[in-house]
Design a protein around this motif. Structure first.
Motif, short mmCIF file in Angstrom:
data_model
loop_
_atom_site.label_atom_id
_atom_site.label_comp_id
_atom_site.label_asym_id
_atom_site.label_seq_id
_atom_site.Cartn_x
_atom_site.Cartn_y
_atom_site.Cartn_z
N VAL A 120 8.94 47.84 -2.23
CA VAL A 120 9.63 48.87 -1.45
C VAL A 120 9.01 49.00 -0.07
CG1 VAL A 120 10.18 51.33 -1.32
CG2 VAL A 120 10.34 50.13 -3.51
N LEU A 121 7.68 49.00 0.02
CA LEU A 121 7.02 49.20 1.31
C LEU A 121 7.17 47.98 2.22
CD1 LEU A 121 3.79 51.13 0.27
CD2 LEU A 121 5.75 52.00 1.52
N VAL A 122 7.07 46.77 1.65
CA VAL A 122 7.27 45.56 2.47
C VAL A 122 8.70 45.51 2.98
CG1 VAL A 122 7.33 43.05 2.43
CG2 VAL A 122 5.43 44.25 1.38
N ALA A 123 9.67 45.84 2.10
CA ALA A 123 11.07 45.87 2.53
C ALA A 123 11.30 46.95 3.58
CB ALA A 123 11.97 46.12 1.31
N LYS A 124 10.61 48.06 3.46
CA LYS A 124 10.72 49.16 4.43
C LYS A 124 10.19 48.71 5.80
CE LYS A 124 9.64 54.12 4.83
NZ LYS A 124 8.66 54.25 5.91
N GLN A 125 9.05 48.00 5.80
CA GLN A 125 8.50 47.49 7.05
C GLN A 125 9.41 46.44 7.67
OE1 GLN A 125 6.14 48.30 9.01
NE2 GLN A 125 5.89 46.51 10.31
N LEU A 126 9.96 45.55 6.83
CA LEU A 126 10.87 44.52 7.34
C LEU A 126 12.12 45.15 7.94
CD1 LEU A 126 11.53 41.52 7.64
CD2 LEU A 126 12.52 41.57 5.35
N HIS A 127 12.67 46.14 7.26
CA HIS A 127 13.86 46.84 7.79
C HIS A 127 13.52 47.52 9.11
CE1 HIS A 127 16.65 50.28 8.18
NE2 HIS A 127 17.54 49.41 7.70
N TYR A 128 12.32 48.06 9.20
CA TYR A 128 11.90 48.76 10.43
C TYR A 128 11.82 47.81 11.61
CZ TYR A 128 8.73 51.07 13.71
OH TYR A 128 8.15 51.58 14.85
N VAL A 129 11.13 46.67 11.43
CA VAL A 129 10.94 45.76 12.57
C VAL A 129 12.23 45.05 12.95
CG1 VAL A 129 8.48 45.42 12.12
CG2 VAL A 129 10.13 43.87 11.05
N MET A 130 13.11 44.80 11.95
CA MET A 130 14.35 44.09 12.26
C MET A 130 15.40 45.00 12.89
SD MET A 130 14.83 41.31 9.17
CE MET A 130 16.16 40.50 10.06
N ASN A 131 15.23 46.29 12.73
CA ASN A 131 16.21 47.22 13.29
C ASN A 131 15.67 48.04 14.45
OD1 ASN A 131 18.78 47.29 11.37
ND2 ASN A 131 16.98 47.06 10.06
N LYS A 132 14.38 47.89 14.75
CA LYS A 132 13.81 48.62 15.88
C LYS A 132 14.34 48.04 17.19
CE LYS A 132 9.43 50.12 17.87
NZ LYS A 132 9.80 49.85 19.26
N ASP A 133 14.60 48.91 18.12
CA ASP A 133 15.07 48.48 19.43
C ASP A 133 13.96 47.72 20.14
OD1 ASP A 133 16.32 48.13 21.83
OD2 ASP A 133 16.14 50.22 22.48
N MET A 134 14.21 46.45 20.43
CA MET A 134 13.20 45.63 21.10
C MET A 134 13.18 45.85 22.61
SD MET A 134 13.57 42.00 19.07
CE MET A 134 12.14 41.32 19.92
N GLY A 135 14.13 46.60 23.10
CA GLY A 135 14.19 46.85 24.54
C GLY A 135 15.11 45.90 25.27
N ILE A 136 15.74 44.99 24.53
CA ILE A 136 16.71 44.06 25.12
C ILE A 136 17.95 44.01 24.24
CG2 ILE A 136 15.01 42.57 26.28
CD1 ILE A 136 15.23 40.67 23.91
N LYS A 137 19.04 43.56 24.80
CA LYS A 137 20.26 43.38 24.03
C LYS A 137 20.17 42.08 23.24
CE LYS A 137 25.28 42.86 24.70
NZ LYS A 137 25.69 43.79 23.66
N THR A 138 20.36 42.19 21.94
CA THR A 138 20.28 41.00 21.09
C THR A 138 21.62 40.68 20.43
OG1 THR A 138 19.54 42.34 19.20
CG2 THR A 138 17.84 41.35 20.59
N GLU A 139 22.47 41.68 20.26
CA GLU A 139 23.75 41.44 19.61
C GLU A 139 24.76 40.87 20.60
OE1 GLU A 139 27.11 43.81 16.94
OE2 GLU A 139 25.48 44.91 17.90
N ALA A 140 25.44 39.83 20.20
CA ALA A 140 26.51 39.20 20.99
C ALA A 140 25.99 38.57 22.27
CB ALA A 140 27.61 40.21 21.32
N VAL A 141 24.71 38.20 22.31
CA VAL A 141 24.16 37.47 23.45
C VAL A 141 23.75 36.08 22.96
CG1 VAL A 141 22.40 37.39 25.24
CG2 VAL A 141 23.33 39.58 24.51
N ALA A 142 24.14 35.05 23.70
CA ALA A 142 23.85 33.68 23.29
C ALA A 142 23.43 32.87 24.51
CB ALA A 142 25.07 33.04 22.62
N TYR A 143 22.97 31.65 24.26
CA TYR A 143 22.52 30.79 25.36
C TYR A 143 22.60 29.33 24.91
CZ TYR A 143 18.23 31.09 22.61
OH TYR A 143 17.30 31.05 21.59
N VAL A 144 22.68 28.44 25.90
CA VAL A 144 22.65 27.00 25.64
C VAL A 144 21.64 26.35 26.58
CG1 VAL A 144 25.01 26.80 24.78
CG2 VAL A 144 24.59 26.62 27.23
N TYR A 145 20.85 25.45 26.03
CA TYR A 145 19.92 24.68 26.86
C TYR A 145 20.64 23.44 27.39
CZ TYR A 145 15.78 27.36 25.52
OH TYR A 145 14.85 28.35 25.36
N LEU A 146 20.40 23.12 28.63
CA LEU A 146 20.99 21.93 29.24
C LEU A 146 20.25 20.68 28.76
CD1 LEU A 146 21.41 23.25 32.87
CD2 LEU A 146 23.12 23.20 31.06
#
Length: 816
Positions: A459-485
């Motif tokens: 429960v606690l490991v899953a709680k920590q994983l949910h926290y870090v994966m849903n915490k706002d990182m300060g950047i937009k991550t949804e619907a942003v993509a990139y391609v390397y040349l």
């Protein structure tokens, strides 16, 4: 005699079908876990064990210590390679090599072209002296002695020369990178055993200047280190190690970086045995640039403990149930002893029963093991298999496991039963005593302590994983993509044409030039200098490249100042952490100051909000955003970033349109659209696999514990049937009877919770300390886990006690 023991043991097992079933299931779960985890551990420890003199082969790595922390690099500087080649006390010979790749390899004879070729190294003949390959053609002593020579693996030779015999490949020519003609001087058989040396193309080290402009003979840069520049060597004997390490320490001091900013930094050259390379060294780094999997000693130890505890739970079940059955087996033992059986024969008889049950459990485990392994397929290397179980080593291991589990499970019950005195037993004067009861209670508590620890940890490991994966990182991550040349195509016109095509697409909110995304595993840093009160402040700073739309694409706000005027002007936008590192109490005051990079004075024109550059295991580092002006020879803008907008229904069509645009500009190159949310999710693969492991361990531990509890409840209630009948006759209600029967077991589960809670807290506290950002170890998690386990135990107990309490007293007392 043996057949007689076997026949009696089999009859006893069939007579007690329910208890035998519970014992087999409990043992099979533990043995199955041991088999699967054993295969995983064996796989990781099997890498590069087949090399002759493997215990004498070492690699040199580089470790750095500074005020920012410690980090390592698996490579070394080129002059250190040359020092080893020239001769060093204790070293038999050295074999340096360089990881490399090629933009294109052509077989002009048949018109075959291969692009983006990797898994190649630049090496000399010492490499084949150190690592013994089977040669199909060529001479290992001279195959890489001259420039423009290459040795191919058998699979690579078949790929480059598909319709030619291997023996006819020798002397043929391949064209590298459109202009470098290289002669094939040998073909070797690919390693069949597990290895991290997955190289299949060996180009002579004397050719290095032809490919990358570097020459091991003339490179004098002691402070330049690349992870692909590897130094392996063979020691003369174990006594050579301290001599070599002392020499490395001296070289590190003699060639210390003399730059002012590096005054407090320390560099160490460290010896790493071949056996440790697969485990990534001190910082869990990949063994080589071409590696796909890095093992972790910590993870393997955790897996081993999980298997051990599941085995112990199964054994505890067996001891509990068999010792509880002692009374029902007492008359049998009394008769045996009266007829002449010795104490040893009784012990052998009961150990034989245990051995049969354990063997059945092991056979069942062989069928369950593939199903369990499949549950971890997403987190394990694809070539891990259970085939080792069917090898001589595996069969021997299984037999030892069966014998060990049989002794551990069966010795105590057999020892207890063998002590019964025939005279007392046959007179019905045998009593079980308090010692056996205390043991059963202790084992029951142990089972539920283990299960409870797994529950709370999950429960606690899953709680920590949910926290870090849903915490706002300060950047937009949804619907942003990139391609390397394509890294091998430097055409500016093609780059601009593709950028224009993507920018003109409907549905994209923002399109920008850049290099790595704001959050990435790739790190590039430099040392910047700030003059404060006449004193130089040196600050190591991560660099981020992007155009004037880059911040908008990733929704990173400016807190003060402005963005750069254009993409090529020498200006910086820095983050809050950078400003604080320079000593600004108010970070916005950094705007308008100047930073020195080498000899350039560069103004800081803007302050951007802090964001996390990597996983939340690490904190936020000083960062500067810059344009495309740092390198004269090539552009720093090697990728195109775009916001797909808010309409998810159009995303798939937009991606297809981008892929079509790429095909019109780079028809011979493959495109890979990468998404920020997938990149961020990849930061936490280890945590995801940990949660998966804990879920299965928890489920299996609860299952074993509840089966054992059910067995004890069945035995106890059967022993107290007449007591229950008397109580019912005297007016006891169904609820009172259930309470009387459940009370003792629920107390044990409660005691297990009181023991498991501090253990769980300690283990999770140690695990979570590696994260810079942590969720709280909430008290309700412990309470909810305890109540949940209590409820599960109550359901198991009540399911049986309710049935017993409902028996008609006439039935239970008819023999009185």
């Amino acid at each position: 005699m043996f057949f007689n023991h076997f026949k009696i043991a089999w009859r006893s097992i069939l007579k007690n079908k329910l208890f035998s079933f519970i014992n087999v299931i409990g043992l099979s779960i533990g043995i199955c876990a041991a088999m699967v985890i054993g295969c995983i551990v064996y796989y990781d420890f099997s890498f590069d064990n087949f090399h002759p003199d493997k215990d004498r082969i070492y690699r040199v790595t580089t470790e750095y210590k500074s005020k920012e922390g410690e980090f390592s690099n698996r490579g070394v500087s080129v002059p250190l390679m040359r020092t080893f080649q020239e001769g060093m006390a204790g070293v038999e010979f050295a074999a340096p090599f360089f990881n490399t790749s090629f933009a294109k390899v052509e077989n002009k004879e048949v018109g075959l072209k291969f692009k983006n070729v990797d898994n190649a190294i630049l090496a000399d003949d010492a490499y084949f002296q150190l690592f013994q390959y089977e040669w199909l053609v060529g001479d290992s002593r001279t195959a890489l002695s001259e420039p423009a020579q290459v040795v191919l693996s058998q699979k690579k030779a078949e790929q480059y020369f598909p319709h030619i015999k291997t023996t006819d490949v020798l002397g043929r020519t391949l064209l590298y990178n459109d202009s470098i003609a290289v002669k094939v001087t040998g073909v070797v058989v690919d390693f069949k055993e597990n290895t991290d040396l997955n190289f299949n193309e060996f180009v002579s080290l004397a050719s290095s200047k032809m490919f990358n402009g570097r020459d091991i003979a003339t490179d004098d840069s002691w402070n330049g280190t690349s992870s692909g520049d590897q130094l392996f060597f063979k020691i003369k004997d174990a006594s050579s190690i301290p001599i070599i390490q002392a020499r490395l320490n001296t070289l590190a001091k003699e060639h210390k970086n003399t730059a002012p900013w590096a005054a407090d930094n320390e560099r160490l050259f460290v010896l790493q045995p071949l056996s440790e390379i697969h485990f990534g060294g001190k910082n869990g780094d990949y063994p080589f640039n071409n590696s796909e999997h890095v093992a972790s000693i910590t993870v393997l130890k955790s897996l081993a403990f999980v298997a051990l505890f599941l085995l112990l739970l199964g054994c505890a079940n067996f001891i509990n149930l068999n010792s509880a059955q002692a009374l029902t087996r007492a008359k049998d033992i009394g008769i045996r002893k009266t007829l002449g059986s010795s104490k040893k024969q009784v012990v052998r008889q009961f150990l034989g029963e245990t051995l049969i049950l354990t063997a059945i459990a092991a056979i069942l485990s062989l069928f369950l093991a593939p199903l369990l392994l499949q549950q971890f397929a997403d987190f394990l290397p694809s070539n891990i298999s259970l085939s080792v179980l069917y090898s001589l080593k595996g069969i021997s291991g299984i037999l030892l496991l069966i014998i060990g589990v049989s002794l551990l499970s069966g010795f105590y019950p057999a020892f207890v039963m063998s002590k019964f005195k025939p005279a007392q037993v046959l007179k019905g004067q045998f009593t079980k005593g308090d010692k056996g009861v205390r043991l059963r209670k202790t084992l029951t508590v142990f089972q539920f302590v283990v299960a409870q620890v797994f529950v709370i940890a999950t429960v606690l490991v899953a709680k920590q994983l949910h926290y870090v994966m849903n915490k706002d990182m300060g950047i937009k991550t949804e619907a942003v993509a990139y391609v390397y040349l394509p890294w091998n195509d430097n055409s500016e016109s093609k780059k601009e044409r593709l950028f224009t095509k993507i920018k003109e697409l409907d549905g994209l909110s923002h399109v920008s030039w850049g290099n790595n995304p704001p959050a990435s595993n790739n790190v590039s840093s430099t040392m910047l200098t700030y003059f404060k009160d006449g004193v130089e402040v040196h600050q190591e700073t991560e660099m981020l490249w992007g155009d004037v739309n880059f911040l908008k694409t990733y929704n990173i706000p400016l807190l003060a100042g402005r963005d750069r005027l254009n993409d090529s002007i020498k200006e910086y936008v820095v983050n809050e952490t950078f400003a604080k590192a320079l000593g600004f109490q108010n970070p916005s005051e950094v705007v308008g100051t100047f930073i020195k990079r080498d000899t350039l004075q560069i103004p800081i024109v803007g302050l951007m909000r802090d964001f996390n550059q990597r996983s939340l295991r690490s904190g936020i580092n000083p960062l500067a955003l810059t344009g495309d002006w740092g390198n004269r020879n090539y552009s720093s803008f090697q990728s195109i970033h775009f916001d797909l907008g808010g309409n998810a229904e159009h995303w798939s069509n937009t991606i297809k349109t981008i892929e079509n645009a790429w095909a019109t500009v780079y028809p011979d190159e493959e495109v890979e659209v990468q998404f920020m949310d997938e990149l961020v999710e990849g930061f936490y693969r280890t945590e995801q696999s940990t949660v998966q492991l804990l879920k299965w361990a928890t489920g299996l531990a609860i299952l074993i514990s509840c089966l054992g509890l059910l067995g004890l409840v069945i035995y106890t209630t059967e022993r107290r049937v007449k007591e229950i009948g008397v109580r019912k006759v005297l007016g006891a209600s169904l609820g009172q009877l259930n309470f009387i029967l459940c009370k003792e077991f629920l107390i044990l589960v409660g005691v297990a919770f009181l023991i498991s809670a501090p253990i769980s807290w300690y283990l999770i506290q140690n695990w979570i300390k590696d994260f810079a950002y942590k969720t709280s170890l909430s008290w309700w998690v412990f309470l909810a886990s305890g109540l949940g386990m209590l409820l599960v135990a109550l359901l198991v107990i009540t399911a049986r006690t309710y049935r017993t309490a409902n028996i008609n007293p006439v039935e239970s007392l008819r023999n009185e």
